[in-house]
Design a protein around this motif. Structure first.
Motif, PDB file in Angstrom:
ATOM      1  N   SER A 191      -0.770 -12.031  -9.468  1.00  0.00           N
ATOM      2  CA  SER A 191      -1.807 -11.322  -8.881  1.00  0.00           C
ATOM      3  C   SER A 191      -1.738  -9.967  -8.312  1.00  0.00           C
ATOM      4  O   SER A 191      -2.201  -9.388  -7.828  1.00  0.00           O
ATOM      5  N   GLY A 192      -0.271  -9.452  -8.744  1.00  0.00           N
ATOM      6  CA  GLY A 192      -0.118  -7.951  -8.729  1.00  0.00           C
ATOM      7  C   GLY A 192       0.352  -7.607  -7.359  1.00  0.00           C
ATOM      8  O   GLY A 192       0.126  -6.551  -6.724  1.00  0.00           O
ATOM      9  N   LYS A 193       1.305  -8.531  -6.827  1.00  0.00           N
ATOM     10  CA  LYS A 193       1.863  -8.039  -5.312  1.00  0.00           C
ATOM     11  C   LYS A 193       2.778  -6.891  -5.356  1.00  0.00           C
ATOM     12  O   LYS A 193       2.937  -6.166  -4.229  1.00  0.00           O
ATOM     13  N   THR A 194       3.558  -6.794  -6.430  1.00  0.00           N
ATOM     14  CA  THR A 194       4.410  -5.772  -6.394  1.00  0.00           C
ATOM     15  C   THR A 194       3.726  -4.425  -6.166  1.00  0.00           C
ATOM     16  O   THR A 194       3.928  -3.490  -5.784  1.00  0.00           O
ATOM     17  N   THR A 195       2.353  -4.414  -6.918  1.00  0.00           N
ATOM     18  CA  THR A 195       1.627  -3.277  -7.273  1.00  0.00           C
ATOM     19  C   THR A 195       1.089  -3.035  -5.731  1.00  0.00           C
ATOM     20  O   THR A 195       1.139  -1.869  -5.358  1.00  0.00           O
ATOM     21  N   VAL A 196       0.646  -3.891  -4.934  1.00  0.00           N
ATOM     22  CA  VAL A 196      -0.011  -4.002  -3.517  1.00  0.00           C
ATOM     23  C   VAL A 196       1.231  -3.400  -2.768  1.00  0.00           C
ATOM     24  O   VAL A 196       0.868  -2.559  -1.994  1.00  0.00           O
ATOM     25  N   ILE A 197       2.178  -3.911  -2.617  1.00  0.00           N
ATOM     26  CA  ILE A 197       3.247  -3.403  -1.661  1.00  0.00           C
ATOM     27  C   ILE A 197       3.537  -1.615  -2.012  1.00  0.00           C
ATOM     28  O   ILE A 197       3.644  -0.877  -1.178  1.00  0.00           O
ATOM     29  N   ALA A 198       3.693  -1.576  -3.288  1.00  0.00           N
ATOM     30  CA  ALA A 198       4.140  -0.197  -3.722  1.00  0.00           C
ATOM     31  C   ALA A 198       2.782   0.681  -3.352  1.00  0.00           C
ATOM     32  O   ALA A 198       3.092   1.767  -2.574  1.00  0.00           O
ATOM     33  N   ALA A 199       1.582   0.285  -3.585  1.00  0.00           N
ATOM     34  CA  ALA A 199       0.488   1.094  -3.209  1.00  0.00           C
ATOM     35  C   ALA A 199       0.121   1.307  -1.812  1.00  0.00           C
ATOM     36  O   ALA A 199       0.008   2.459  -1.426  1.00  0.00           O
ATOM     37  N   ARG A 200       0.433   0.149  -0.950  1.00  0.00           N
ATOM     38  CA  ARG A 200       0.495   0.104   0.394  1.00  0.00           C
ATOM     39  C   ARG A 200       1.330   1.151   1.038  1.00  0.00           C
ATOM     40  O   ARG A 200       1.087   1.887   1.929  1.00  0.00           O
ATOM     41  N   THR A 201       2.759   1.080   0.493  1.00  0.00           N
ATOM     42  CA  THR A 201       3.576   2.040   1.005  1.00  0.00           C
ATOM     43  C   THR A 201       3.201   3.588   0.885  1.00  0.00           C
ATOM     44  O   THR A 201       3.287   4.408   1.735  1.00  0.00           O
ATOM     45  N   MET A 237       0.624   8.818   2.291  1.00  0.00           N
ATOM     46  CA  MET A 237      -0.254  10.012   1.841  1.00  0.00           C
ATOM     47  C   MET A 237      -1.583  10.011   2.522  1.00  0.00           C
ATOM     48  O   MET A 237      -2.102  11.175   2.716  1.00  0.00           O
ATOM     49  N   GLU A 238      -1.827   9.117   3.177  1.00  0.00           N
ATOM     50  CA  GLU A 238      -3.177   8.753   3.689  1.00  0.00           C
ATOM     51  C   GLU A 238      -3.459   8.685   5.313  1.00  0.00           C
ATOM     52  O   GLU A 238      -4.054   9.624   5.864  1.00  0.00           O
ATOM     53  N   ILE A 239      -2.364   7.989   5.687  1.00  0.00           N
ATOM     54  CA  ILE A 239      -2.069   7.958   7.105  1.00  0.00           C
ATOM     55  C   ILE A 239      -1.354   8.782   7.716  1.00  0.00           C
ATOM     56  O   ILE A 239      -1.414   9.087   8.657  1.00  0.00           O
ATOM     57  N   GLY A 240      -0.414   9.347   6.973  1.00  0.00           N
ATOM     58  CA  GLY A 240       0.590  10.226   7.332  1.00  0.00           C
ATOM     59  C   GLY A 240       1.902   9.627   7.984  1.00  0.00           C
ATOM     60  O   GLY A 240       2.780  10.256   8.907  1.00  0.00           O
ATOM     61  N   VAL A 241       2.272   8.580   7.808  1.00  0.00           N
ATOM     62  CA  VAL A 241       3.372   7.865   8.296  1.00  0.00           C
ATOM     63  C   VAL A 241       4.611   8.444   7.560  1.00  0.00           C
ATOM     64  O   VAL A 241       4.677   8.615   6.149  1.00  0.00           O
ATOM     65  N   VAL A 291       5.864   5.758  -9.786  1.00  0.00           N
ATOM     66  CA  VAL A 291       4.519   6.122  -9.515  1.00  0.00           C
ATOM     67  C   VAL A 291       4.335   7.187  -8.734  1.00  0.00           C
ATOM     68  O   VAL A 291       3.628   8.080  -8.860  1.00  0.00           O
ATOM     69  N   PHE A 292       4.853   7.008  -7.495  1.00  0.00           N
ATOM     70  CA  PHE A 292       4.565   7.999  -6.489  1.00  0.00           C
ATOM     71  C   PHE A 292       5.617   9.066  -6.034  1.00  0.00           C
ATOM     72  O   PHE A 292       5.385   9.710  -5.111  1.00  0.00           O
ATOM     73  N   GLY A 293       6.683   9.042  -6.691  1.00  0.00           N
ATOM     74  CA  GLY A 293       7.952   9.824  -6.479  1.00  0.00           C
ATOM     75  C   GLY A 293       7.643  11.138  -6.423  1.00  0.00           C
ATOM     76  O   GLY A 293       8.132  11.830  -5.473  1.00  0.00           O
ATOM     77  N   ARG A 294       6.816  11.560  -7.312  1.00  0.00           N
ATOM     78  CA  ARG A 294       6.412  13.166  -7.348  1.00  0.00           C
ATOM     79  C   ARG A 294       5.907  13.725  -6.138  1.00  0.00           C
ATOM     80  O   ARG A 294       6.018  14.829  -5.804  1.00  0.00           O
ATOM     81  N   ASP A 295       5.121  12.814  -5.340  1.00  0.00           N
ATOM     82  CA  ASP A 295       4.299  13.240  -4.258  1.00  0.00           C
ATOM     83  C   ASP A 295       4.670  12.866  -2.865  1.00  0.00           C
ATOM     84  O   ASP A 295       4.372  13.298  -1.852  1.00  0.00           O
ATOM     85  N   ILE A 296       6.005  12.030  -2.965  1.00  0.00           N
ATOM     86  CA  ILE A 296       6.733  11.750  -1.668  1.00  0.00           C
ATOM     87  C   ILE A 296       8.047  11.994  -1.844  1.00  0.00           C
ATOM     88  O   ILE A 296       8.895  11.580  -2.627  1.00  0.00           O
ATOM     89  N   ASN A 297       8.204  13.150  -1.025  1.00  0.00           N
ATOM     90  CA  ASN A 297       9.575  13.516  -1.166  1.00  0.00           C
ATOM     91  C   ASN A 297      10.845  12.753  -0.316  1.00  0.00           C
ATOM     92  O   ASN A 297      11.968  12.405  -1.001  1.00  0.00           O
TER      93      ASN A 297
END
Length: 700
Positions: free
Chosen positions: A38-48, A53-57, A82-88
């Motif tokens: 069901s794509g749980k790894t995608t969900v955890i990575a995307a929620r992180t 990026m959205e909430i500012g945590v 996936v997100f490494g370029r935008d999250i330092n």
């Protein structure tokens, strides 16, 4: 436009509505029920990424825990890629044990002393297995074999993970377990040793004892995510509850109670089933869309797992097409099953050489005969397994000693191993005389020179010499039969099992594996050579004849993986659910172990993307063995599914009678239905259940 809306456009991730809802959860506790594929790894990575990026945590305030290194690596890799370029800044992904070990290290630094980790240590003085062997010998005054050692290690782990205090009255497999456990704990304390389970118990104790350390982690990790939450043991669950702030509990648990399969380590689905009660205001999300398997496999496996009572209800679905229902195939015996495995593999590889195939089994021992037949057929494979002590097991070594002595009656070492196991009344005094005499040609000739031999003993020794000479010229199957029935080798084994509590069925299983291998050998020398060759193949980095698209692994080790084609083998009651689980149910009406075994079976089924084969041998070790009760349940699910499909006027294809049209349907009861089919003017009434179980009908 927020992160959820642009995730497809910017990162190429297509989320369904259930996934979007789970990812957007920010405040308070949440339980995400994530079905297979069901794509749980995608969900955890995307929620992180959403939190950052959205909430500012701050990424450094997010802790993501899982239960094995492979899962941790996959999550971290997916997030970074996936997100490494935008999250330092780096978010922290860790296994539960690694996190606890880090916490203990911090405490050790403060105290100025350090424990030595003994799990896997090569130093015999600080190796967990050797320490336990020595303690067992001291307390029970006998050596512990490999099977007993595994039981002992698992029972120690169970005590630690379930936080058991009063061990008296608990029925442990290990003789004098409480004394051994206490001695082991004292030995570790004295020597400042720490094993894998201690990482949890020490971390729990430190968090209770040191409020400043607890506060440090609470302040740092404001957001905690847990992957594979169904694998939580009691102590892990308690540590988790301590780490989260009750007033600001941002705990996000992703779990599938239907895949809780580590009860022997203290993990129970009950902890997940109670999450909503333990954490006030907990939100429940469901990930029910399966991206992995065909509709056939999703439908049947989902219906199958509903047999369990203690679970969350779920509505699994998929947009994938129908392909083939699971194939249920009975083999005549173990050898026939091996041939079926080869036949299926060759067929699938001929259809598509890139097809990846897994052969799954309940116990590692099943891999030995499968490796033998794959190697003989020139099929490359990979073995993913834990410890396999088959070739070093004392019973296997006994049988090999019988065969070696038949070829060389001067083999003192072989004879010393078996002289009292062949029911020929050979005393130690007789043996010592033969050794002292130093006869190089035959140990038995040395015994015959013993002056104290009675006439009947002399006659027995002369016959024994002839017996072994005959064995040397026989085929190995006949030799094994002679060892079992003429030497009555298992007579002594049964008595030993009664004393020690070892399973006689397990030992017969070892013998059965040797018998299966022997059927492919023409002589005793070729059998001995083949056994050595197989040992080398399996010990070669644990990867067998590496390469190819074939993977051999246990059902437990298959969790989290997926394959185009899955072949589940040895599906007899004696293997799964196993006699112990069935006995608990019959004796105490306790279905908990049956339910765990059903979950394990379900895990195997749901590894398959396209094809699922369920194989069971009717005869094992020369005895008829019933198929697993789970096979019956799958057949019942298939029958129920077929009953829901059939309609008057539907075109069908019968394997023998060809194409026909359903003319009428006669329901006999909830499980049985007769269908009347018009085959070109010839009307036939067929039992639907029989047609489904034997794959006689295809529905268009």
């Amino acid at each position: 436009m927020n992160f959820i809306d642009v995730i497809d456009e910017k990162y190429g991730i297509k989320l369904n509505e259930q996934q979007k809802q789970a990812i957007a959860h920010v405040k308070g506790p949440a339980l995400v029920l994530s079905g297979p594929g069901s794509g749980k790894t995608t969900v955890i990575a995307a929620r992180t990424a959403y939190l950052v990026m959205e909430i500012g945590v701050n990424p450094e305030n997010i802790l993501t825990l899982t239960f094995n290194r492979a899962a941790r690596h996959e999550m971290e890799h997916r997030f970074t890629r996936v997100f490494g370029r935008d999250i330092n800044k780096k978010a922290y992904f860790s296994t539960f044990h690694s996190f606890c070990n880090l916490l203990v290290r911090q405490y050790e630094k403060r105290q100025g002393r350090r424990f030595k980790r003994i799990e896997g240590s090569e130093d015999l003085n600080s190796n967990k297995r050797e320490i336990l062997r020595n303690i067992y010998l001291q307390i029970n005054e006998s050596n512990i074999n490999d099977d007993q050692l595994e039981d002992l290690i698992n029972e120690i782990s169970l005590v630690k993970n379930k936080m058991l205090k009063d061990l008296n009255g608990i029925n442990f497999k290990t003789r004098n377990f409480v004394h051994i456990f206490n001695a082991y704990e004292e030995y570790k304390r004295t020597n400042l040793f720490m094993d894998f389970d201690d990482m949890l118990t020490y971390a729990y104790a430190i968090l209770n004892k040191c409020p400043d350390i607890l506060m440090h982690y609470k302040n740092r990790y404001k957001y905690i995510q847990v992957d594979e939450g169904q694998d939580l043991s009691k102590i892990q669950f308690e540590i988790l509850k301590m780490l989260v702030d009750p007033k600001d509990c941002n705990l996000f648990i992703v779990a599938d109670d239907d895949q809780s399969i580590y009860g022997f380590r203290g993990a129970e689905p009950q902890y997940i089933l109670e999450v909503e009660q333990k954490f006030e205001g907990c939100r429940l999300y469901r990930l029910e869309k399966n991206y992995r398997s065909t509709r056939n496999i999703v439908d049947v496996s989902s219906e199958f797992i509903r047999k369990n009572q203690k679970r969350y209800n779920k509505n699994h679905r998929t947009d994938n097409n129908f392909r083939s229902d699971p194939f249920i195939i009975s083999a005549k015996d173990e050898t026939d099953q091996q041939n079926l495995i080869i036949k299926i593999i060759k067929e699938k590889l001929e259809e598509d050489k890139n097809t990846d195939i897994a052969v799954l089994f309940r116990n590692n021992l099943s891999s030995v005969a499968i490796i033998d037949v794959l190697d003989k057929n020139g099929i490359n494979f990979n073995v993913k397994q834990n410890r396999l002590d088959f070739f070093d097991h004392w019973l296997v070594q006994d049988i090999l000693a019988f065969m070696r002595f038949s070829l060389n009656q001067a083999d003192v070492e072989a004879f010393e191993r078996i002289y009292y196991k062949m029911n020929r009344f050979i005393s130690k005094a007789m043996l010592e005389h033969a050794f002292a005499a130093g006869y190089k040609e035959s140990v038995i000739d040395g015994i015959l020179k013993f002056d104290s031999l009675q006439p009947y003993q002399r006659k027995t020794m002369i016959e024994l010499k002839i017996e072994f000479k005959r064995l040397a010229g026989w085929n190995p199957v006949k030799v094994l039969d002679y060892i079992e029935n003429s030497f009555r080798y298992f007579d002594g084994i049964r008595e030993y099992c009664e004393i020690t509590g070892l399973s006689i069925d397990y030992l017969y299983g070892l013998f059965g594996i040797m018998l299966t291998i022997a059927r492919g050998c023409e002589s005793v020398p070729s059998f001995l050579e083949r056994m050595e060759e197989l040992k080398r193949i399996i010990e070669s980095s644990g990867e067998g004849k590496s390469g190819g698209n074939i993977t051999l692994t246990t059902l437990h080790s298959s969790k989290g993986l997926e394959y185009d084609c899955v072949i589940m083998v040895d599906l007899n009651n004696i293997e799964i659910p196993g006699q112990y689980a069935m006995g608990k149910f019959r004796k105490d009406n306790d279905a908990s172990m049956i339910e765990e075994e059903r979950r394990l079976f379900y895990v195997g089924m749901t590894r398959a993307r396209k094809y699922l084969y369920l194989l069971w041998p009717q005869v094992r070790n020369g005895l008829k063995e019933p198929k697993s009760l789970f096979i019956d349940e799958v057949e019942e699910c298939l029958n129920k599914k077929a009953q829901g499909q059939v309609k008057a006027g539907m075109t069908v294809q019968h394997r023998k009678f060809g194409q026909g049209i359903i003319n009428a349907i006669y329901r006999q009861d909830d499980k049985n239905m007769l269908i009347e089919i018009d085959f070109g003017g010839v009307l036939r009434k067929l039992d639907l259940k029989t047609c489904v179980e034997n794959r006689l009908l295809e529905f268009n």
